[in-house]
Design a protein around this motif. Structure first.
Motif, PDB file in Angstrom:
ATOM      1  N   LEU A 161       0.831  -1.211   0.000  1.00  0.00           N
ATOM      2  CA  LEU A 161       0.000   0.000   0.000  1.00  0.00           C
ATOM      3  C   LEU A 161       0.863   1.257   0.000  1.00  0.00           C
ATOM      4  O   LEU A 161       0.512   2.259  -0.623  1.00  0.00           O
ATOM      5  N   THR A 162       2.006   1.192   0.688  1.00  0.00           N
ATOM      6  CA  THR A 162       2.902   2.345   0.774  1.00  0.00           C
ATOM      7  C   THR A 162       3.603   2.621  -0.551  1.00  0.00           C
ATOM      8  O   THR A 162       3.858   3.774  -0.898  1.00  0.00           O
ATOM      9  N   PHE A 163       3.910   1.538  -1.283  1.00  0.00           N
ATOM     10  CA  PHE A 163       4.613   1.660  -2.561  1.00  0.00           C
ATOM     11  C   PHE A 163       3.752   1.025  -3.667  1.00  0.00           C
ATOM     12  O   PHE A 163       4.036  -0.083  -4.129  1.00  0.00           O
ATOM     13  N   PRO A 164       2.687   1.702  -4.090  1.00  0.00           N
ATOM     14  CA  PRO A 164       1.738   1.097  -5.024  1.00  0.00           C
ATOM     15  C   PRO A 164       2.314   0.793  -6.406  1.00  0.00           C
ATOM     16  O   PRO A 164       1.741  -0.013  -7.135  1.00  0.00           O
ATOM     17  N   ASP A 165       3.437   1.425  -6.765  1.00  0.00           N
ATOM     18  CA  ASP A 165       4.022   1.190  -8.085  1.00  0.00           C
ATOM     19  C   ASP A 165       5.233   0.270  -8.035  1.00  0.00           C
ATOM     20  O   ASP A 165       5.935   0.104  -9.034  1.00  0.00           O
ATOM     21  N   ALA A 166       5.504  -0.339  -6.882  1.00  0.00           N
ATOM     22  CA  ALA A 166       6.733  -1.122  -6.718  1.00  0.00           C
ATOM     23  C   ALA A 166       6.549  -2.583  -7.127  1.00  0.00           C
ATOM     24  O   ALA A 166       5.467  -3.152  -7.006  1.00  0.00           O
ATOM     25  N   LEU A 167       7.644  -3.169  -7.609  1.00  0.00           N
ATOM     26  CA  LEU A 167       7.773  -4.609  -7.791  1.00  0.00           C
ATOM     27  C   LEU A 167       8.888  -5.082  -6.867  1.00  0.00           C
ATOM     28  O   LEU A 167       9.877  -4.384  -6.671  1.00  0.00           O
ATOM     29  N   TRP A 168       8.726  -6.285  -6.302  1.00  0.00           N
ATOM     30  CA  TRP A 168       9.739  -6.847  -5.413  1.00  0.00           C
ATOM     31  C   TRP A 168      10.594  -7.861  -6.164  1.00  0.00           C
ATOM     32  O   TRP A 168      10.083  -8.662  -6.959  1.00  0.00           O
ATOM     33  N   ASP A 169      11.882  -7.834  -5.903  1.00  0.00           N
ATOM     34  CA  ASP A 169      12.816  -8.820  -6.438  1.00  0.00           C
ATOM     35  C   ASP A 169      12.774 -10.056  -5.536  1.00  0.00           C
ATOM     36  O   ASP A 169      13.163 -10.011  -4.376  1.00  0.00           O
TER      37      ASP A 169
END
Length: 207
Positions: A161-169
């Protein structure tokens, strides 16, 4: 992006892996399941091997052009944890954001340990437990894993929710990863035999 050939490592080369280059069957099932539900999931070969999350973050900083199309990137950490219960050693794979520390009190509560009982990182060969090398530990385990539990840190939901545009490695070797958000990864893993029954979200943090 075009596929990266085995010898194409120069800056500007693409990182994407094709399905025929991926031997890990769990990764293939996750990519298929994620695609079917419209979730973004990208498998890549990195320019070099890394073992720690710090090394992975340094790699992103050194080669920003490689990863520009992925946008905001965060790194997931996989930690193999062990404890003793009913006379045998048990193993947990804990998945959290690399910026977060492990809350050992919460883990004890989750696996129903008393205050006097010990729980901590596994210091042996993690590949014997999860089938993945140190530096590539993630939920992309094989069916021959020895885990009793695969636990996603509930704080990952807050981070999404804090980083709505993020992808995790999420690494599956020292040089290969899948970029995906934690929630669709968890859902996609639910389609994998030998894994779905071990999957859990961590308990909500007590305030």
């Amino acid at each position: 992006m075009p596929e990266l050939s085995a010898d194409e490592n120069q800056i500007g080369g693409a990182l994407n892996l094709s399905s025929r280059e991926i031997a890990n069957q769990t990764v293939l099932r996750v990519l298929t399941a994620a695609g079917a539900c419209g979730a973004r999931a990208v498998a890549v070969r990195h320019p070099r091997e890394t073992v720690t999350c710090v090394e992975k973050l340094a790699l992103f900083r050194e080669h920003p052009f490689f990863y520009a199309e992925l946008g905001n990137i965060r790194v997931a950490r996989g930690t193999v944890i062990c404890w003793r219960s009913q006379g045998r050693e048990k193993y947990l794979l804990f998945i959290n954001d690399s910026d977060d520390r492990i809350d050992w009190k919460d883990l004890k509560r989750h696996v129903n340990l008393s205050k006097k009982e010990d729980i901590g990182p596994y210091h042996g060969d993690v590949e014997e437990i999860v089938g993945l090398p140190r530096g590539g530990v993630s939920p992309f385990v094989g069916t021959n894993h020895r885990l009793d539990l695969i636990l996603f840190d509930r704080n990952l939901l807050v981070k999404e929710l804090t980083f709505p545009d993020a992808l995790w490695d999420f690494a599956f070797s020292r040089r290969h990863s899948v970029f995906i958000r934690p929630t669709p990864l968890f859902a996609a893993l639910g389609h994998c035999d030998g894994i779905r029954h071990y999957l859990h979200w961590g308990k909500a943090r007590q305030t």
